[in-house]
Every structure is written in C-alpha cells, then in structure tokens.
Scaffold this active site. Structure first.
Site, PDB file in Angstrom:
ATOM      1  N   CYS A 369       0.818  -1.225   0.000  1.00 53.56           N
ATOM      2  CA  CYS A 369       0.000   0.000   0.000  1.00 53.56           C
ATOM      3  C   CYS A 369       0.847   1.268   0.000  1.00 53.56           C
ATOM      4  O   CYS A 369       0.617   2.193  -0.777  1.00 53.56           O
ATOM      5  CB  CYS A 369      -0.947   0.006   1.184  1.00 53.56           C
ATOM      6  SG  CYS A 369      -2.389  -1.038   0.939  1.00 53.56           S
ATOM      7  N   ASP A 411       7.954  33.280 -25.760  1.00 57.58           N
ATOM      8  CA  ASP A 411       7.477  34.195 -26.783  1.00 57.58           C
ATOM      9  C   ASP A 411       7.655  35.613 -26.235  1.00 57.58           C
ATOM     10  O   ASP A 411       7.743  35.804 -25.021  1.00 57.58           O
ATOM     11  CB  ASP A 411       6.001  33.901 -27.079  1.00 57.58           C
ATOM     12  CG  ASP A 411       5.402  34.901 -28.034  1.00 57.58           C
ATOM     13  OD1 ASP A 411       5.994  35.127 -29.101  1.00 57.58           O
ATOM     14  OD2 ASP A 411       4.345  35.473 -27.703  1.00 57.58           O
ATOM     15  N   THR A 413       5.831  38.970 -27.449  1.00 53.76           N
ATOM     16  CA  THR A 413       4.637  39.801 -27.336  1.00 53.76           C
ATOM     17  C   THR A 413       3.537  39.072 -26.575  1.00 53.76           C
ATOM     18  O   THR A 413       3.127  37.981 -26.953  1.00 53.76           O
ATOM     19  CB  THR A 413       4.124  40.205 -28.732  1.00 53.76           C
ATOM     20  OG1 THR A 413       5.176  40.859 -29.431  1.00 53.76           O
ATOM     21  CG2 THR A 413       2.933  41.140 -28.616  1.00 53.76           C
ATOM     22  N   ASP A 608       1.529  32.967 -25.091  1.00 51.76           N
ATOM     23  CA  ASP A 608       0.238  33.511 -24.664  1.00 51.76           C
ATOM     24  C   ASP A 608      -0.926  32.603 -25.019  1.00 51.76           C
ATOM     25  O   ASP A 608      -2.077  32.918 -24.733  1.00 51.76           O
ATOM     26  CB  ASP A 608       0.008  34.920 -25.224  1.00 51.76           C
ATOM     27  CG  ASP A 608       0.030  34.965 -26.742  1.00 51.76           C
ATOM     28  OD1 ASP A 608      -0.100  33.890 -27.372  1.00 51.76           O
ATOM     29  OD2 ASP A 608       0.165  36.060 -27.297  1.00 51.76           O
TER      30      ASP A 608
END
Length: 722
Positions: A369, A411, A413, A608
């Site tokens: 277990c 990224d 922007t 984004d």
C-alpha cells in the site's frame, strides 16, 4: 449504427487510495455492458458507460457496495467544453471520521480489544479467549471483503493478506496479536481516509468560493436567486464586498476585484465597462452590473476544479512504473512467506509454529500500500498546491516533466511584454500622418493581433475614419494585406517590405535601424508596392519579468526569447530582461528552434496560448499565459492564470519538490519493509509490528505528501505586480 451507452457518474465513498481504485476497477470491468470506465480517488468519483440492456444500474451499484464502498449517483452528466467529465464542482462535505462506516468499525474493534485486555487482566483463566470477539469481528469484516475481491479478480488484495495472517494467528493460538492486527489495520484504513479527505478539502474549498445566491436584475429591481440557475445573457448586480456569482462582463460601474482565488494574484484588478470578471472573485468598493457569460457548471472556477481533478487522476510515468512493479512484488511476497513457513520445518526440522508465525509476519510486511500510494499522493498534492497559486498543471506527467526542464523558451509579445504595444512614431514618406494611419487601420480592421489593435486604438484616438477595404488576408509572420481604394495596401515587417520592393532606400533603412535600436518594433505600410511610411510601436516588458527570468537562472535553467520581431528590437528587450534572443523567426522557424533546443536538453515553451500553439505543443512542456481564459485552460500542459512570469520558476520548484517527495516516500516505504524483513526472519518482529510497518508507512507517506500543500509561496509571487 450502434447507440452509445449512457454515461453515469457516481460518488464512491471510502475510495481513498490507488489500491481502492484498482479493486473497484477490476470488479467493474468484469460486469457485462460496462465501458469507458474512469475512477478518481481524489474526488471519489466514478464515470462509466453502461449498456442497461445487458446489466441494470442496480447490479453495478450492488457490486461497488459489496466491496465495502458507498455509492451514490451524482446526477445527469453535463459536459464541460474541452473536458471529459460532468459537473466540475460537487462539493459534498467530508463527514466526520466517526460517522463513516470505517470509523464505526474501527471504534467497535477498539472497544473489543480494550475489553479483551481488561477481561484477561481480571480473569487470567480466560486467557486468549478474551480477544476472540475483536479478532473474529475483524476477520468477518475484512475476510468477507477479501473473498469478494478474489471472486472479482483481485486475489492479492491487502485484505486477503491481512485476513490470511489473522486466520493463521488464530490457528496457532495468538488471539491477542490477531485482535491487534485487525485493529491496527482498521486504524490504518481510517487514517488513510482522513488524510485523503484533507487533500480533497483544498480543491473543494476552491469550489465553495462561488456564492450560492446572486442578485438578478429585472427591470429596475434586483431579486435574489440561486447562482446555479443563472444563464448567459442575464444581468446581475454585484455590490461592494460581494463575491461575484458567475463569469461575466462588466456592463456598468467601476471597481476593483480580488481575483486571488483564481489567479493567485494578491493585487486587486481594476474593473470597468467591458472588463471580464470571474465567479468567486471579491468585488471592491464600487457596485457593478455584470452580464453573465457562463453557466455555473462552466464558470472558470468550475473548469479549474474539474481540470485539477482530471489531472490528479492521470497517472505519471513514475506511478505507472510503481504499479507494474507492485503487481509482481505482491505475488513474490506471498511466495516468500510460504517458503518461510515451509522450508525451515521441512528441510531443517525447525518448529512449525515459530516459522508459521514468522511467515505470517512477512505476509503483513509485504503489503504494497505505502509503495503504491507514494507517487500519486505526492503528485495530487503538488497539483493542488499549484492550483492554489494560480498555476494550473494538466496531469502527473506534466508535473514530472516540468522539473526536468533545463531551458525555457519565451514568446515575446504578450508573454515577456504586456501585450499592449502603443504607437510611438508615425513617419509618412508622402502625405500626412493621418493618411498613413488611415491606410494601416483599414488593413488591420478586425484583426486581434496586438500590433493591429495598437494601430486601431491610435486611429480611434485620433478620430481617423476607417476606410472600406476588401480581400483582407494575412501572411503569418510577414504582413497583412487588403485592397483599399483600388490599391493593394500591406502592413508588414521591414524584411517583407525589402522582399516586395527589391530592397529599401538607405535613408529608410537607417531610420528603421535607429528606431529598432531604441527597442521599438517597426512596420512598413506599402501602397501599390511602394513604401508609404513607417509606424513604430513599443511594448513594455511585464512588471516582474526581469525577476522571473532571474529566478530561473538561480535554478540553473537557461532562458531564451523566440520572437518574430526584428533582431535589434529583440536584443533590446533581451538586454533589459537578461536572456538570450532568437529573432526574426517565422512560425515554422520557432518550431525548428524548439526542436534544436530539445535535442540538447529538456525545454519548456511559454506563450500567450493564442498564436503559439504549435511551439507549445512541440516543446517537452508547454506553458500558457492567459489570466483564466479558455485558451489558457485548454492549451498546453500548464497555465499561469495570473500572467506572472515568476510562476514559471514556481512551477519548476514545485515539480522538483514533488519529485523529491516521491523519492522520500519510495525510499521510506521500501526501506521500512527491508528493515522489518530482516527482523521478521530473525524472529524479532511481532505480528502487530508487522501490520504497523504497513499501515504506519502508508499514513506517513500520505502525511509527507500533504506537506506539499503547505509549502510557502515564493516571495516573488507575492511581490510581483505590487
């Protein structure tokens, strides 16, 4: 065409560990007509498709009850878009431990054991008979379950091992130890349930943040209605200090909202007409009229809860390996126990009673277990801890992979920068600034690209009328085109303009270079294939971006920015933030860059979530920025709901802490068993110590995993945005 069986959803009370899931799953798969079975022990839910022409629902429910678990239908299955499950929030309260069936059985056995000790002390002649009631009750409860599990395909269950050991102890006259064995086993199961309930409570508390009622506006009046009945399009009043009852958009009013339950962001967010608001956030000092955009089953908190529960149910690679290992480990332990009982007496004439006793102890020590629970308990706690901080991880595999990352690609922007560029310079090559801006706005009208929005916002601010345009199209990473006044007008990068015009005038190229050296992004407007002017824009880095990059460096993680922007602008941003730059990349170039980075070491991509989908998917781990939007919840392997770049470092720290926790759990579970194995063979370990080695290890492993829930937030998470 065969009709798909209906999907049923149940709450399974008492399903507190991966072993429970395996028992229920094995039994249900043997029932005719059962398909698409999904069990989650963290949320205690069962989702199953059942052909009721073959098997009635009652038969399925009776099977679960026969295994010792409670079963209760949750209701009609409503599909949450982008997810498999139904209602993402069923927050039934955790009952007090003494009110559960396990609690009542444990208390009764404890009373019988205490009575046995008292009776044997008062009446020594009774001796071992005083402990028979406790031992027989435990054997009846757990032995019955062991037999049922064996009949349903799980012959090597812990109940079977414990029942065999208890029965063996009774046969050789060790009734006192048999009664203590069943008591410790019952206590261990009870503590497992209590610990699992503690792990569940954090996510249930998130769902409970949504208020039960809302003020529905009808005409000029507002009346109180259940929040669960709100429909998209309805208007609700949110008074100062109230919790928002539904996802929506502000139609009237100004205020600030505490969105920390959703995004982990401690700084209140300004809200005005057009601003999105999330269910569970707390309104500040102004009254708001909010137009509902999502139902209760589909609001942001409901989706987060659902995705976290699905993530906790998914098995990480480490968990799958341990499950495969334990499937072979348990039969091996049974064989070793049998050999311990038989070989010394048969081969060397040793005493039967002594070696049967040692074999029974070994049987109890071998229960897997704690080992099986070591990984999923830690992963579940890690995912829940992340969710509390506005960091959404989409499964155990993703959580493991994040900790192995050695390079993070960003990224630019909308990720490293705020994604809200503004026009800084308008340089027409003929005509006026308004004419140049009008041409660019006509081409970009309708686009959601950040640069396009900046051009349109400036045109609206300067009251430049939008001219009609036809045949709009986008050349990804290059330009936008449209026919304006019968001429082809293009708004694109200097590289695209140079290709279209066969090179740029030196003075024009010099002007572009000067603007880019200042960290500005330059686009050229071409009319009829000739340059009409330059537009320069600048997007400032996010607050705290430099701290987020520095935190990654402190963890030994390299950082690089992948941008389609020009090299000089990219390098200006890179210098400000302190990371390497790969610029002038088209979408396909970003994919090649990710592939190159992956060939060297594990890489994560942070974007984004809007136009970075391919790169997010190509990386070892994709992390989306998104402030709770659909894109952030459905894209990539993880999402930073608060848009804080420090969340990337926090995810890596949490992943590494989770993996360290798993290693501790596995080492403890196996190390304790190794110690007790030696002491058992040497005849030092009693039966009650053997069962304590299993149940105690299980509880300690669970409690160790729960420590991840209390891991303090990183300082930069709290300070960023302040």
């Amino acid at each position: 065409m065969q009709e798909q069986a209906p999907a049923l959803r149940y709450r399974i009370a008492g399903m507190d560990c991966p072993s429970c899931v395996g028992k229920v799953e094995t039994a249900l798969r043997r029932i005719p007509g059962v398909g698409n079975l999904a069990l989650n022990y963290h949320s205690q839910t069962l989702r199953v498709e059942l052909d009721e022409a073959t098997t009635r629902r009652a038969a399925l429910e009776d099977t679960v009850r026969a295994l010792g678990y409670g079963v209760e239908p949750i209701g009609d299955l409503r599909v949450v878009p982008g997810a498999e499950g139904g209602p993402a929030m069923e927050s039934a309260p955790e009952p007090s431990w003494w009110r559960t069936p396990k609690g009542r059985v444990t208390l009764l056995i404890a009373l019988l054991v205490a009575g046995g000790y008292a009776l044997s002390a008062l009446l020594p002649d009774v001796g071992h008979l005083a402990f028979l009631p406790a031992a027989l009750l435990g054997l009846a409860v757990f032995g019955r379950r062991a037999v049922l599990l064996a009949r349903m395909g799980s012959p090597f269950s812990i109940e079977m091992l414990m029942s065999v050991a208890t029965a063996g102890a009774l046969v050789i006259g060790e009734t006192a130890e048999a009664s203590v064995v069943v008591l410790l086993f019952a206590v261990g199961e009870l503590l497992e349930g209590v610990a699992a309930g503690t792990a569940r409570s954090g996510i249930k508390a998130l769902g409970a943040l949504v208020p039960r009622t809302a003020l529905l506006i009808e005409g000029e009046a507002a009346r109180e209605v259940p929040a669960a009945v709100l429909e998209p399009g309805q208007l609700v009043l949110v008074r100062p200090g109230d919790r928002v009852a539904a996802d929506g958009t502000v139609e009237e009013g100004e205020s600030e909202a505490d969105e920390s339950p959703i995004t982990g962001e401690s700084v209140p967010v300004a809200k005005g007409a057009g601003s999105p608001v999330y269910a569970g956030s707390i309104n500040g000092g102004g009254a708001l009229r909010v137009r509902v955009t999502r139902t209760a089953e589909d609001n942001t908190i409901a989706r987060i809860v659902h995705l976290v529960e699905e993530a906790q149910a998914s098995k990480s690679p480490t968990a799958r390996f341990i499950e495969r290992f334990s499937a072979r480990y348990t039969p091996a332990v049974i064989l070793a126990s049998a050999l311990t009982m038989l070989v010394p007496p048969l081969a060397f004439g040793a005493e039967w009673r002594e070696w049967i006793y040692r074999g029974l102890a070994l049987l109890l020590i071998g229960c897997p277990c704690a080992l099986v629970l070591s990984t999923p308990a830690a992963v579940a706690s890690g995912i829940a801890a992340a969710a509390r901080r506005g960091l959404l991880v989409k499964g155990g595999a993703a959580l493991e992979a994040i900790g192995r990352v050695r390079t993070v690609a960003f990224d630019k922007t909308g990720t490293l920068t705020a994604g809200r560029p503004q026009i800084t310079d308008l340089l027409p090559l003929g005509g006026t600034e308004r004419t140049l801006l009008g041409l660019a706005a006509a081409v970009e009208n309708g686009s959601s690209h950040p640069l396009a929005r900046a051009i349109l916002d400036r045109a609206a601010l300067d009251a430049v009328p939008l001219r009609p345009a036809r045949d709009r199209r986008a050349l990804p990473g290059r330009a936008a085109q449209a026919s304006v006044g019968g001429r082809l007008v293009e708004v694109g990068s200097p590289r695209h303009a140079a290709e279209r015009c066969g090179g740029l005038d030196p003075s024009l190229a010099e002007s572009i270079g000067a603007l880019e050296e200042a960290g500005k992004t330059v686009v050229l407007v071409l009319a009829g294939g000739e340059p009409a002017g330059l537009i320069a824009l600048r997007d400032e880095p996010r607050p705290g971006a430099a701290r987020g990059i520095a935190a990654l460096r402190d963890l030994g993680v390299e950082t690089v920015m992948l941008t389609g922007d020009n090299r000089r602008t990219g390098e200006a941003v890179g210098r400000a933030l302190g990371l390497a730059v790969m610029a002038e990349l088209l979408p396909e170039d970003k994919l090649r860059a990710i592939a190159g980075l992956k060939a060297e070491k594990p890489v994560a991509m942070v974007g984004d979530g809007i136009n970075d989908g391919p790169a997010l998917a190509a990386a070892d781990v994709g992390i989306a920025m998104g402030g709770g939007t659909d894109v952030a919840l459905e894209t990539a392997d993880a999402a930073l709901l608060g848009n804080r770049l420090s969340g990337v470092a926090a995810l890596i720290r949490l992943s590494r802490a989770t993996m360290a926790n798993i290693r501790q759990n596995v080492a403890f579970a196996l190390g304790l068993k190794a110690v007790f194995l030696v002491t058992t063979i040497a005849g030092v370990t009693d039966l009650w110590l053997a069962i304590l080695a299993d149940t105690g290890a299980t509880v300690i492993v669970t409690l160790n995993a729960l420590r991840l829930l209390n891991q303090p937030a990183e300082p930069d998470l709290a300070e960023e945005g302040a």
